[in-house]
Enzyme design. Structure first.
Site, PDB file in Angstrom:
ATOM      1  N   GLY A 104      -0.637  -4.893   9.057  1.00  0.00           N
ATOM      2  CA  GLY A 104      -0.778  -4.104  10.089  1.00  0.00           C
ATOM      3  C   GLY A 104       0.608  -4.178  10.187  1.00  0.00           C
ATOM      4  N   GLU A 487       8.210  11.977 -11.233  1.00  0.00           N
ATOM      5  CA  GLU A 487       7.088  11.724 -11.353  1.00  0.00           C
ATOM      6  C   GLU A 487       7.501  10.145 -12.654  1.00  0.00           C
ATOM      7  OE1 GLU A 487       5.158  10.652 -10.031  1.00  0.00           O
ATOM      8  OE2 GLU A 487       3.685   9.280 -10.963  1.00  0.00           O
ATOM      9  N   LYS A 491       7.837   6.800 -12.073  1.00  0.00           N
ATOM     10  CA  LYS A 491       6.359   5.580 -13.093  1.00  0.00           C
ATOM     11  C   LYS A 491       7.828   5.223 -13.664  1.00  0.00           C
ATOM     12  CE  LYS A 491       3.717   6.181 -11.551  1.00  0.00           C
ATOM     13  NZ  LYS A 491       3.443   6.576 -10.572  1.00  0.00           N
ATOM     14  N   LYS A 609       0.240  -0.847  -2.780  1.00  0.00           N
ATOM     15  CA  LYS A 609      -0.628   0.023  -3.755  1.00  0.00           C
ATOM     16  C   LYS A 609      -0.889   1.462  -2.559  1.00  0.00           C
ATOM     17  CE  LYS A 609      -3.236   2.618  -6.325  1.00  0.00           C
ATOM     18  NZ  LYS A 609      -2.518   3.360  -7.335  1.00  0.00           N
TER      19      LYS A 609
HETATM   20  C1  AGP Z   1       2.635   5.999  -6.987  1.00  0.00           C
HETATM   21  O1  AGP Z   1       2.905   5.634  -7.976  1.00  0.00           O
HETATM   22  C2  AGP Z   1       3.091   4.867  -5.940  1.00  0.00           C
HETATM   23  N1  AGP Z   1       3.108   3.830  -5.691  1.00  0.00           N
HETATM   24  C3  AGP Z   1       3.185   4.798  -4.773  1.00  0.00           C
HETATM   25  O2  AGP Z   1       4.788   6.401  -4.341  1.00  0.00           O
HETATM   26  C4  AGP Z   1       2.933   6.258  -4.012  1.00  0.00           C
HETATM   27  O3  AGP Z   1       1.712   6.995  -4.496  1.00  0.00           O
HETATM   28  C5  AGP Z   1       2.578   6.738  -2.544  1.00  0.00           C
HETATM   29  O4  AGP Z   1       3.183   5.314  -2.047  1.00  0.00           O
HETATM   30  C6  AGP Z   1       1.627   7.185  -1.683  1.00  0.00           C
HETATM   31  O5  AGP Z   1       0.691   6.682  -1.499  1.00  0.00           O
HETATM   32  P1  AGP Z   1      -1.114   7.710  -1.768  1.00  0.00           P
HETATM   33  O6  AGP Z   1      -0.659   8.884  -2.182  1.00  0.00           O
HETATM   34  O7  AGP Z   1      -1.567   6.712  -1.458  1.00  0.00           O
HETATM   35  O8  AGP Z   1      -0.678   8.037   0.215  1.00  0.00           O
END
Ligand code: AGP
Length: 614
Positions: A104, A487, A491, A609
């Site tokens: 955090g 998208e 990627k 992530k």
């Molecule tokens: C996806 O490939 C990414 N690593 C990233 O954009 C992700 O989708 C974004 O941080 C949102 O995360 P969430 O869906 O867990 O809210």
């Protein structure tokens, strides 16, 4: 971002901490560290970079470290201070008796640091977290009670945190707490675990307790005590975790990303299961708690999300507007929260998030909630912070997603939007039965088509090799596949670091066309339907500027062979459903390019992530 783990019991803590951190590595990999108590002395081990560096250090001293039956660990995604060893967690105080790990941001760390320095605290790092270590040490000196020290410290710190703390003078005890950051306690036999997320502990126990904001838990091998920030005892709610440890295995695939791409046919079956039973039956979505009247009265829908989830939301907009006649706005959560947004009780606000822990989206839905809008959350983590904000909770059931680059969760979110749109349309009677039945039919047969796409992955691999050394990449599409272009580009950017951009094909001629030459690949998403001919013309325009043309198409038209250097073919699909099919070859293309370039596919640089900071 950042992950914390802790163990107290009778086993050696070392392997448990390292295993836990391995399964939390998706949350960050700038540095890693552990604190243990060996023969009555708190010791810290830290390393910059990937967890493997920490493993190398601890392996060299394994015999010594494994004597400890208590420990806390941390995996870092840097926010305050460079990603080096000094800034790696755990952090400690002047005397080195306290160790703290933190996920955090401590927002008032600067003021706290000034005060603590005046009191003689000597800071070693540039992190916000070190203030907590000094503050806890100070409070402990006053109270001689670690729980009380942590409780008093949390009264002074502002911001978001999940914290785990040990103290040399308080044997076999971990104190942990949270505010706006996830934390759970795993319950074993005469042992307890603490972690930011389930993967860190699922191998050891399925019994767990999720902490709520401002709760403080004190763990010893034989006890767990829970209090609130005012020191009152509170009752504990023990849950059984729904995950299986096997979800964390690559199942023979080289990377989690490839495994997760291959799971998509089953993900679609899961999402549809129990909700779409037959073409001539209505969609069942009991998770939506808005009554029929309120659904009919909806005057707008706002969808907030980030990254890949935002792209799923954009597909959702097309489907809902098409089938439900309700205007839909889609906005990145990070923009939504810094402006005056208009809405009321007839506005449905949908938050979309794989992790359910994305700080921007949590703030956005809270903002909308305070205004009286109904909050519907579409998430892969029904146990998340965001899920707790939901008036209606639609879990997408993609299973745990380990690869940082989201794939199967995107698929599950998109499919959930089809179900939601059909559900609303059936209540509002806003789309014809034949159109809805056509979409339902396509949804039911989608898994087979996805399997077909996956069985032709070698074609994508060949294409990937051809274009892997490109510096830039352009994806073009129109209509419902514009989010697919975004998208696909995301990627590729995320895992290969190639500069990739998605454009609506019609916009190409308004500027981006200037970039085209013989070194620029342009991938046209050319799915049959309303905009097929238009995209074809845009592709001709790009070809005329010598761009290297690639088609992703469900057309068998042989004339395409003259225009395109490479063609990736997918089974024919109804245009409305095409985003769910077209995305898979793009995920594979990004994967194979990154793999060919030798990139770290599952843990791309600079990313984490779940992004738990705004
Ligand atoms: C996806 O490939 C990414 N690593 C990233 O954009 C992700 O989708 C974004 O941080 C949102 O995360 P969430 O869906 O867990 O809210």
């Amino acid at each position: 971002m950042c992950g914390i783990v802790g163990y107290v019991g009778s086993k050696s803590a070392l392997d448990i901490l390292l295993e836990g951190l391995t399964n939390l590595e998706y949350r960050g990999y700038d540095s890693a560290g552990i604190a243990v108590n060996v023969e009555g002395k708190v010791e810290l081990y830290k390393a910059e970079g990937k967890l493997q560096n920490l493993k190398n250090i601890t392996t060299a001293k394994k015999e010594h470290i494994e004597k400890s039956t208590i420990g806390i660990g941390h995996i870092r995604w840097a926010t305050h201070g460079a990603p080096n060893t000094v800034n790696a967690h755990p952090h400690s105080c002047n005397c080195g008796r306290v160790a703290v790990v933190h996920n955090g941001i401590i927002e008032n760390y600067k003021e706290l640091r000034v005060k603590l320095e005046k009191d003689g605290c000597v800071f070693k790092s540039q992190t916000d977290t070190e203030t907590v270590a000094h503050l806890v040490a100070k409070k402990y000196a006053q109270t001689k009670d670690l729980t009380e020290a942590v409780r008093l410290a949390t009264k002074e710190i502002e911001g978001a945190y999940a914290l785990a703390v040990i103290h040399q003078d308080v044997k076999n005890t971990i104190v942990a707490t949270r505010r706006n950051a996830p934390l759970l306690v795993g319950i074993g036999e005469n042992e307890y675990y603490v972690a930011s997320d389930v993967p860190a502990i699922i191998k050891y126990t399925k019994n767990a307790m999720y902490l709520d904001d401002n709760q403080i838990v004190t763990l010893t091998p034989s006890s767990m005590k829970l209090i609130d920030i005012d020191g009152n005892s509170i009752s504990q709610k023990i849950e059984t975790l729904p995950w299986e440890p096997v979800a964390l295995s690559k199942m023979g695939y080289k990377h989690f990303m490839l495994k997760e791409i291959h799971e998509q046919p089953d993900v679609v079956r899961n999402v549809l299961s129990g909700k779409l039973r037959a073409i001539d039956e209505k969609v069942i979505l009991n998770e939506v708690t808005l009554n029929r009247e309120s659904l009919k009265n909806l005057n707008r829908i706002q969808i907030v999300a980030c990254g890949t989830s935002l792209h799923a939301a954009m597909v959702g907009k097309y489907i809902i507007e098409e089938l439900c006649d309700i205007p839909v706005d889609v906005e990145p959560s990070s923009e939504y929260i810094y402006r005056k947004t208009v809405g009321d009780k007839n506005t449905l606000v949908i938050g979309v998030s794989q992790s359910g822990e994305t700080a921007d989206t949590i703030t956005a839905v809270r903002q909308a909630k305070s205004r009286g809008s109904h909050i519907l959350i579409v998430t892969n983590r029904p146990d998340s912070t965001m899920a707790r904000e939901a008036d209606s909770l639609v879990p997408v059931n993609a299973g745990i997603e380990v690869s940082v680059a989201a794939t199967k969760s995107y698929m599950a979110q998109v499919i959930s939007f089809y179900l939601l749109a059909i559900y609303i349309a059936e209540i509002k009677d806003s789309a014809s039965k034949s159109i809805l039945e056509k979409i339902k039919r396509e949804l039911i047969i989608l898994p087979q088509k996805l399997e077909k796409v996956l069985s032709h992955k070698d074609d994508v691999q060949i294409c990937a090799r051809k274009f892997a050394n490109s510096k830039d990449f352009i994806f073009i599409a129109r209509g419902i596949n514009f989010p697919t272009a975004l998208e696909g580009a995301l990627k590729l950017k995320e895992i290969s670091y190639i500069n990739a951009t998605g454009y609506t094909a019609g916009e190409l001629k308004h500027g981006p066309i200037a970039m085209l030459d013989e070194s620029m690949p342009v991938l046209a998403i050319l799915m049959k339907g309303k905009v097929y001919d238009k995209i074809l013309s845009n592709a001709e325009e790009a070809k005329a500027r010598n761009a290297r043309m690639i088609a992703l198409t469900d057309s068998e038209d042989v004339k395409l062979d003259d225009l395109f250097e490479s063609i990736i073919r997918v089974p024919e699909v109804d245009e409305t459903l095409s985003p769910a099919l077209a995305i898979v070859p793009l995920q594979l293309l990004a994967y194979y390019i990154a793999e060919f370039l030798g990139k770290d596919v599952d843990q791309p640089r600079n990313l984490a992530k779940s992004v738990t900071v705004e």
